[in-house]
Write an enzyme that holds these catalytic residues in place. Structure first.
Site, mmCIF file in Angstrom:
data_model
loop_
_atom_site.group_PDB
_atom_site.id
_atom_site.type_symbol
_atom_site.label_atom_id
_atom_site.label_comp_id
_atom_site.label_asym_id
_atom_site.label_seq_id
_atom_site.Cartn_x
_atom_site.Cartn_y
_atom_site.Cartn_z
ATOM 1 N N SER A 154 0.851 -1.196 0.000
ATOM 2 C CA SER A 154 0.000 0.000 0.000
ATOM 3 C C SER A 154 0.887 1.246 0.000
ATOM 4 C CB SER A 154 -0.848 -0.004 1.271
ATOM 5 O OG SER A 154 -1.349 1.284 1.547
ATOM 6 N N TYR A 167 -1.459 -0.627 10.239
ATOM 7 C CA TYR A 167 -1.561 -1.004 8.818
ATOM 8 C C TYR A 167 -0.345 -0.489 8.046
ATOM 9 C CZ TYR A 167 -3.584 -1.482 4.127
ATOM 10 O OH TYR A 167 -3.800 -1.820 2.809
#
Ligand code: NAP
Length: 257
Positions: A154, A167
């Site tokens: 990501s 995350y």
């Protein structure tokens, strides 16, 4: 000969689109998800349909036998399950050409609200799973002196996101792991790359309101969220590139970051 591809987290979203893309090109696909069930079966059916459509007259896929789709339910953050997953895939198809480490979960919240359980779940699901799956496929790829490992990362792993520390850390870990593994495996003909996605239109972003998503889309130079199919096309392309492309974190974010 059909290539054999393992995709984790393939019951929906990006993983499902990746499975369909590989199946359409005649690959055997092993599809996994933690809950399995109807969603995973639905992916299997969509893979078969995509292949049938691709081999219809006037299309390019003609040179391989009918590919198989093998759904395997289980939790990739559990190393004993991962051992079974990779062993079953290899027993069935005799080789593993591509591993796509896609399974992932997110958590949006302050660092103070990220308790031990949440932290461990995010790190184990997103990052430890990449290590477990990579470790188990390496012996099979070493035998062939060939293989592609593609990790779904990501942009938050590149630059960090407020309220997504766990995350972001998990995806930053994937980026570093990708580079390290690429160096270790390059002499053996195995490439390791990551696609760092921006904002892609999947269930993962259901926690945001439509107003938030519209505002987000306005910040993205391309003017919209990405689609799972666009990421699938990139993953498929990387799996067909020469092994000289390795250790790269390829950002796919519509020019956003
Ligand atoms: N969507 C985005 O904007 C975005 C942006 C950057 C990166 N990514 C990354 O892209 C990947 C796919 O995300 P997505 O947007 O497609 O998410 P999604 O629609 O929520 O799908 C997540 C998939 O991962 C599976 N999964 C979750 N935990 C698992 C576990 N422990 N073991 C096996 N499978 C598990 C889910 O299975 P079940 O259906 O059984 O729960 C599902 O198939 C993730 O790594 C995510 O971090 C997404």
């Amino acid at each position: 000969m059909n290539r054999t591809v393992i995709i984790t987290g393939a019951s929906r979203g990006i993983g499902r689109a990746i499975a369909i893309r590989f199946a359409a090109s005649g690959c055997n696909v092993i599809i996994n998800s933690v809950n399995g069930g109807e969603k995973l079966e639905e992916t299997a059916e969509l893979c078969q349909k995509a292949y049938q459509k691709a081999v219809s007259p006037n299309t390019a896929v003609t040179s391989c036998s009918t590919p198989s789709v093998l759904p395997i339910q289980g939790d990739v953050s559990d190393p004993s399950f991962v051992r079974k997953l990779i062993a079953e895939a290899h027993d069935r198809f005799g080789r593993i050409d591509v591993l796509v480490n896609n399974a992932g979960i997110s958590f949006v919240g302050l660092i103070q609200d990220t308790d031990d359980l949440i932290w461990q779940k995010i790190i184990n699901t997103n990052l430890s799973s990449v290590h477990y799956c990579t470790r188990e496929v390496i012996p099979h790829m070493l035998k062939e002196k060939h293989g592609h490992i593609i990790n779904i990362s990501s942009v938050w792993g590149n630059i960090g996101a407020s309220c997504e520390a766990a995350y972001s850390a998990s995806k930053g870990g994937i980026n570093a792991y990708t580079k390290a593994a690429a160096k270790e495996l390059a002499p053996s003909g195995i490439s390791v790359n990551a696609i760092a996605c921006g904002c892609i239109d999947t269930d993962m972003n259901k926690c945001f309101s439509s107003e938030d998503l519209t505002q987000l889309a306005e910040e993205i130079p391309v003017g919209r969220l990405g689609t799972p199919e666009e990421i699938a096309e990139m993953v498929y392309s990387v799996s067909n590139l020469p092994e000289y492309l390795t250790g790269q974190i390829i950002t796919a974010d519509g020019g956003w970051t």
